[in-house]
Design an enzyme around this catalytic site. Structure first.
Site, PDB file in Angstrom:
ATOM      1  N   ALA A 165       0.820  -1.214   0.000  1.00 30.68           N
ATOM      2  CA  ALA A 165       0.000   0.000   0.000  1.00 30.68           C
ATOM      3  C   ALA A 165       0.854   1.264   0.000  1.00 30.68           C
ATOM      4  CB  ALA A 165      -0.925  -0.006   1.220  1.00 30.68           C
ATOM      5  N   CYS A 219       3.150 -13.158  -0.876  1.00 25.99           N
ATOM      6  CA  CYS A 219       2.438 -14.399  -1.198  1.00 25.99           C
ATOM      7  C   CYS A 219       3.353 -15.456  -1.814  1.00 25.99           C
ATOM      8  CB  CYS A 219       1.279 -14.104  -2.140  1.00 25.99           C
ATOM      9  SG  CYS A 219       0.008 -13.048  -1.409  1.00 25.99           S
ATOM     10  N   ALA A 239       0.221   3.325   6.229  1.00 25.42           N
ATOM     11  CA  ALA A 239       0.218   2.030   5.537  1.00 25.42           C
ATOM     12  C   ALA A 239       0.993   1.044   6.408  1.00 25.42           C
ATOM     13  CB  ALA A 239       0.842   2.149   4.152  1.00 25.42           C
ATOM     14  N   GLY A 267       0.206  -1.742   7.759  1.00 22.56           N
ATOM     15  CA  GLY A 267       0.069  -3.173   7.525  1.00 22.56           C
ATOM     16  C   GLY A 267      -0.543  -3.943   8.681  1.00 22.56           C
ATOM     17  N   ALA A 268      -0.161  -5.212   8.776  1.00 25.22           N
ATOM     18  CA  ALA A 268      -0.686  -6.109   9.812  1.00 25.22           C
ATOM     19  C   ALA A 268       0.455  -6.926  10.383  1.00 25.22           C
ATOM     20  CB  ALA A 268      -1.759  -7.025   9.220  1.00 25.22           C
ATOM     21  N   TYR A 278      -4.544   9.966   5.658  1.00 25.46           N
ATOM     22  CA  TYR A 278      -5.164   8.884   4.906  1.00 25.46           C
ATOM     23  C   TYR A 278      -4.588   7.556   5.400  1.00 25.46           C
ATOM     24  CZ  TYR A 278      -6.776  12.488   1.619  1.00 25.46           C
ATOM     25  OH  TYR A 278      -7.386  13.579   1.039  1.00 25.46           O
TER      26      TYR A 278
END
Length: 553
Positions: free
Chosen positions: A11, A42, A111, A113-114, A275
């Site tokens: 992102a 991935c 941004a 993330g996780a 944002y």
């Protein structure tokens, strides 16, 4: 204008690139606490498994690339410690030198993330226990495997990463056991589809244990909550992720119902000029319009682009997600989009569910069977969700269904699609079209379906019911639905005079097609209430297996 971005994976870099395309004069700086940026997360299981030989293929872009191409300054190994939204300042720590400094912004993009969820398991910090969230995690696991040559691995969790790791560790000759707290693997699927995945895992030599959790990890063992002990010299914790929202929360930026950062369709947070995008934000579902959290790289890139566009004066809007996902388990492909059956019921929909079992292309061209489960709104036929499991052709079909659901298609629209046909690629009536035919007949054509669980409920109701197995005698003798009688398709016309018209009739075959043919005969001959068992004997057999397992627990 000075734009700061926190996070430089999907992102963050997408946002910076789009902002630069819109504004050549803005000063753009990205802070990233990790050492790698803009990587293909991935692909990490496939590097560990050796299918990807060079890990650098997953990290093709570095800070120099963004500096030269986009005039964006990316500062890796810099952790943002605090966000002061009143002063429009960040407190940043250089993780190499230890220096702490402040930086100011005109506009800010979060941004962040996780992060991997690490359950409260004793021993989760042992050196042979890993999570897989970033490139450094990937290299740590790879080094451990190369240096220690583990023989037995336990994977805790059966989501995307867990399943992909099972395949790749097995490919390295490591014995693999998967542990799942829920009573099924692949939690995003309905149980009657998840069992197809579980059967395939076991066929490939992966041991699967469901309905239990890991409570302790020792040097050589994993101890489960049901007192089982598993041998393991490698443990992968694949128990999901949570959004990184600490900075936002401490700064007073509102979080959503899911615990992720709340944004509007323009990616604006509750604070003007700030944002957010990517895995740290809450999305909304295209079908229900309700908040959901579905962290995926594709969504991160999309929302990052929107944030970068709008922070520089644009007006792109996010249109939501369907929770679409696809992954490979050995030579099986699993995909889903939209609402599952249980989600649709929870939302209050009156639904029609079909199980369509068809080859991806003709048998004479090597076609292999796929199972398509569809969920539709019984009121108007609107397609709500689809799950597909099969060896080949799954990706093509799921993307068609994604497009259909996104634009509000109804099941009666599916048969009219002008899909590409040639024997190497499809059957003349594509499985997508068959799904539409089955559902249209069930909802609008007085050709109702009966799901296996509803059949059990009906049999227990005390109503007059007759179950007709339309297969040949040999197949019936090998296995059949409880209380069924064998009236093959070829003899049904001469035998149907014995069927009373005030009795509920259930027809079935192996997969559904012949059962539907007999259903048509009976309805056309005046019987009033005739159902076809969805997915036939194949689906019913798996349902009974799941039910027996549930009763044992």
């Amino acid at each position: 204008m000075r734009i700061l971005v926190i996070g430089a994976v999907a992102a963050g870099t997408s946002a910076a690139a789009k902002a630069r395309r819109n504004d050549e004069e803005a000063e753009i700086v990205i802070y990233e606490k990790d050492t790698h940026i803009s990587y293909s997360g991935c692909g990490m299981p496939y590097y560990i498994g050796g299918e990807i030989e060079n890990g650098e293929e997953l990290t093709p872009r570095n800070p120099e690339f963004f500096r030269n191409k986009y005039n964006v300054n990316i500062r890796t190994e810099h952790e943002v410690l605090k966000l002061d939204k009143e002063k429009k300042e960040l407190t940043v720590k250089n993780l190499v030198t230890g220096e702490v400094f402040t930086d100011s912004y005109d506009r800010l993009i979060l941004a962040t993330g996780a992060r991997s969820v690490v359950p409260p398991i004793k021993g989760a910090d042992n050196e042979h226990v890993f999570t897989l969230r970033n490139i450094n995690d990937m290299y740590k696991i790879k080094r451990y495997i190369n240096n220690r040559s583990p023989k037995k691995a336990v994977i805790v969790g059966t989501g995307f990463i867990g399943l992909e790791m099972a395949e790749n560790l097995k490919g390295l000759g490591i014995e693999v056991t998967m542990v799942e707290l829920l009573p099924q693997v692949s939690p995003g699927l309905d149980p009657d589809m998840a069992i197809l995945v579980e059967e395939h895992l076991e066929k490939k030599g992966v041991r699967v244990i469901t309905g239990t959790s890991a409570r302790e990890i020792s040097e050589r063992n994993v101890f489960l909550s049901d007192e089982k002990r598993l041998d393991a010299d490698l443990v992968i914790l694949a128990t999901g992720v949570k959004p990184n929202v600490k900075l936002a929360e401490e700064a007073g930026i509102l979080l959503g119902e899911t615990g992720a950062i709340r944004v509007n369709t323009f990616m604006e947070t509750s604070q003007e000029g700030i944002y957010a995008a990517g895995d740290c934000i809450e999305q909304y579902h295209v079908v229900t319009g309700k908040p959901v959290y579905r962290p995926l790289g594709s969504t991160a890139n999309k929302t990052g682009r929107i944030a970068g566009n709008n922070i520089t004066g644009g007006s792109l809007e996010f249109r939501g997600v369907l929770g679409t996902g696809i992954y490979k388990v050995f030579d099986l492909t699993v995909a889903q989009t939209g609402l599952t059956e249980r989600e649709a019921l929870k939302e209050g929909y009156e639904i029609s569910v079909s199980h369509n079992i068809k080859p991806d292309r003709p048998a004479y061209m090597g076609g292999k069977e796929m199972t398509i489960k569809s969920v539709a709104d019984r009121k108007d036929g609107r397609l709500l969700g689809v799950q597909i499991v099969g060896p080949e052709g799954v990706d093509k079909r799921i993307d068609v269904f994604v497009s259909l659901i996104t634009f509000g298609a109804k099941v009666q629209d599916l048969v009219h699609l002008d899909l590409a046909y040639a024997p190497p690629f499809s059957t003349t009536k594509d499985p997508v079209m068959y799904t539409g035919m089955i559902q249209e007949n069930a909802i609008f054509g007085n050709r109702p379906l009966m799901n296996s669980d509803k059949l059990d409920e009906l049999m227990a109701s005390g109503k007059k019911v007759r179950i007709i197995d339309t297969r040949v005698e040999k197949q019936f003798g090998a296995s059949h639905v409880d209380h069924a009688e064998n009236l093959p398709h070829g003899v049904i016309r001469e035998k149907m005079k014995d069927l009373p018209k005030d009795t509920i009739i259930i027809t079935y075959c192996n997969k559904g097609t012949t059962g539907n043919a007999v259903q048509n005969i009976l309805l056309n001959r005046g019987l009033k209430e005739v159902y076809n068992l969805s997915g036939g004997h194949k689906t019913y057999t798996r349902y009974r297996l799941l039910k027996k397992r549930s009763e044992k627990k």
